[in-house]
Design an enzyme around this catalytic site. Structure first.
Site, mmCIF file in Angstrom:
data_model
loop_
_atom_site.group_PDB
_atom_site.id
_atom_site.type_symbol
_atom_site.label_atom_id
_atom_site.label_comp_id
_atom_site.label_asym_id
_atom_site.label_seq_id
_atom_site.Cartn_x
_atom_site.Cartn_y
_atom_site.Cartn_z
ATOM 1 N N PRO A 90 27.809 43.895 28.517
ATOM 2 C CA PRO A 90 27.365 42.500 28.534
ATOM 3 C C PRO A 90 28.156 41.621 27.576
ATOM 4 O O PRO A 90 28.076 40.391 27.636
ATOM 5 C CB PRO A 90 25.881 42.580 28.142
ATOM 6 C CG PRO A 90 25.728 43.903 27.470
ATOM 7 C CD PRO A 90 26.729 44.804 28.096
ATOM 8 N N GLU A 117 22.527 52.162 23.279
ATOM 9 C CA GLU A 117 22.923 50.932 22.586
ATOM 10 C C GLU A 117 24.406 50.611 22.774
ATOM 11 O O GLU A 117 24.943 49.736 22.105
ATOM 12 C CB GLU A 117 22.614 51.058 21.088
ATOM 13 C CG GLU A 117 21.136 51.012 20.766
ATOM 14 C CD GLU A 117 20.493 49.704 21.204
ATOM 15 O OE1 GLU A 117 21.017 48.626 20.854
ATOM 16 O OE2 GLU A 117 19.468 49.758 21.926
ATOM 17 N N ARG A 155 38.064 46.084 48.429
ATOM 18 C CA ARG A 155 38.168 45.287 49.651
ATOM 19 C C ARG A 155 39.427 44.422 49.682
ATOM 20 O O ARG A 155 39.810 43.902 50.734
ATOM 21 C CB ARG A 155 36.914 44.426 49.838
ATOM 22 C CG ARG A 155 36.759 43.331 48.794
ATOM 23 C CD ARG A 155 35.365 42.703 48.845
ATOM 24 N NE ARG A 155 35.022 42.246 50.173
ATOM 25 C CZ ARG A 155 35.433 41.099 50.695
ATOM 26 N NH1 ARG A 155 36.232 40.310 49.993
ATOM 27 N NH2 ARG A 155 35.071 40.735 51.897
ATOM 28 N N ASP A 170 37.379 34.160 51.752
ATOM 29 C CA ASP A 170 36.091 34.356 51.095
ATOM 30 C C ASP A 170 35.866 33.296 50.025
ATOM 31 O O ASP A 170 36.808 32.698 49.505
ATOM 32 C CB ASP A 170 36.028 35.734 50.418
ATOM 33 C CG ASP A 170 35.872 36.854 51.419
ATOM 34 O OD1 ASP A 170 35.418 36.582 52.541
ATOM 35 O OD2 ASP A 170 36.202 38.001 51.074
#
Length: 247
Positions: A90, A117, A155, A170
């Protein structure tokens, strides 16, 4: 062929994902190979522990350096090229289409999936080439996040989608959201397909799609336009959209 290795404490999570849909077709065609390694297998202690308490105190457990270092070293020995080592965290840079396009150029990717953690900082400092976050939220581990990134990269590999124009049209590929799409029938319960799309005029179709991509981006993700080099025609359309929103 691109090689993708994943280091995870839960390798079984990847089995169904890699054996379905586009990811399976890509492997079957020889465009990519996948291998998932449980880095617990590289733990040197008799209990195969891969985590320990934090120096300085604090809640939770931290993934130890040794198993990760040794697992990465083993993967490198099997590779003919220098891998990009991607840590799912994150704290990483927020993932975007440009990252996928960049990673798709590589021959070998190694994904590190954390738990608890997180990782001992020495892993980040000495091994990792990329730190990636798929959004401003926290998951239990890096497995689901790495699956998202792998799917978005594979992809883009040549021949994987079959229709080479698909990836280029896209959302985000050209900096805009994708335009609205329609299929048969042209009139569904009074809801009609825009005339431009059934006109047979390719130039008119292209113009309509471009304009509607810009409109959708303006209405839903105006932040994407902040760094865009707006053409004269796009500027006129944006003024039109602004007037419409004020009416």
């Amino acid at each position: 062929m691109m090689r993708i290795d994943v280091l995870s404490l839960f390798p079984e999570m990847f089995k169904a994902v890699f054996e379905q849909s586009i990811l399976k077709k890509a492997a079957d065609s020889g465009s990519v190979s996948y291998d998932v390694t449980n880095f617990r297998d590289y733990a040197e202690n008799k209990h195969q522990r891969v985590d320990d308490y934090l120096y300085g105190g604090g809640a939770g457990m931290l993934l130890m350096a040794q198993p990760i270092f040794d697992a990465v070293a083993a993967l490198r020995k099997r590779s003919d090229s220098k891998p990009r080592i991607v840590m799912m965290t994150p704290q990483g840079e927020r993932y975007q289409q440009r990252h996928a396009e960049n990673l798709a150029k590589e021959d070998h990717l190694i994904f590190l999936c954390g738990h608890y953690e997180g990782f001992d900082e020495r892993i980040r400092e000495q091994l990792v080439t990329d730190e990636i976050s798929i959004g401003d939220y926290v998951l239990t581990g890096g497995e689901l996040a790495s699956m998202v990134v792998i799917d978005s990269v594979v992809r883009l590999l040549p021949g994987v989608l079959g229709n080479e124009t698909s990836a280029h049209t896209d959302s985000f590929s050209n900096g805009l959201l994708e335009h609205p799409q329609y299929t048969r029938p042209a009139d569904f319960r009074g809801l009609k397909v825009p005339d431009a799309l059934i006109s047979g005029n390719h130039a008119l179709v292209d113009e309509w799609r471009h304009k509607e991509s810009l409109r959708r981006t303006y209405l839903r993700r105006p932040d994407l336009l902040s760094d865009r080099d707006i053409t004269e025609q796009e500027a006129k359309w944006l003024e039109e959209f602004k007037r419409e929103s004020e009416e």
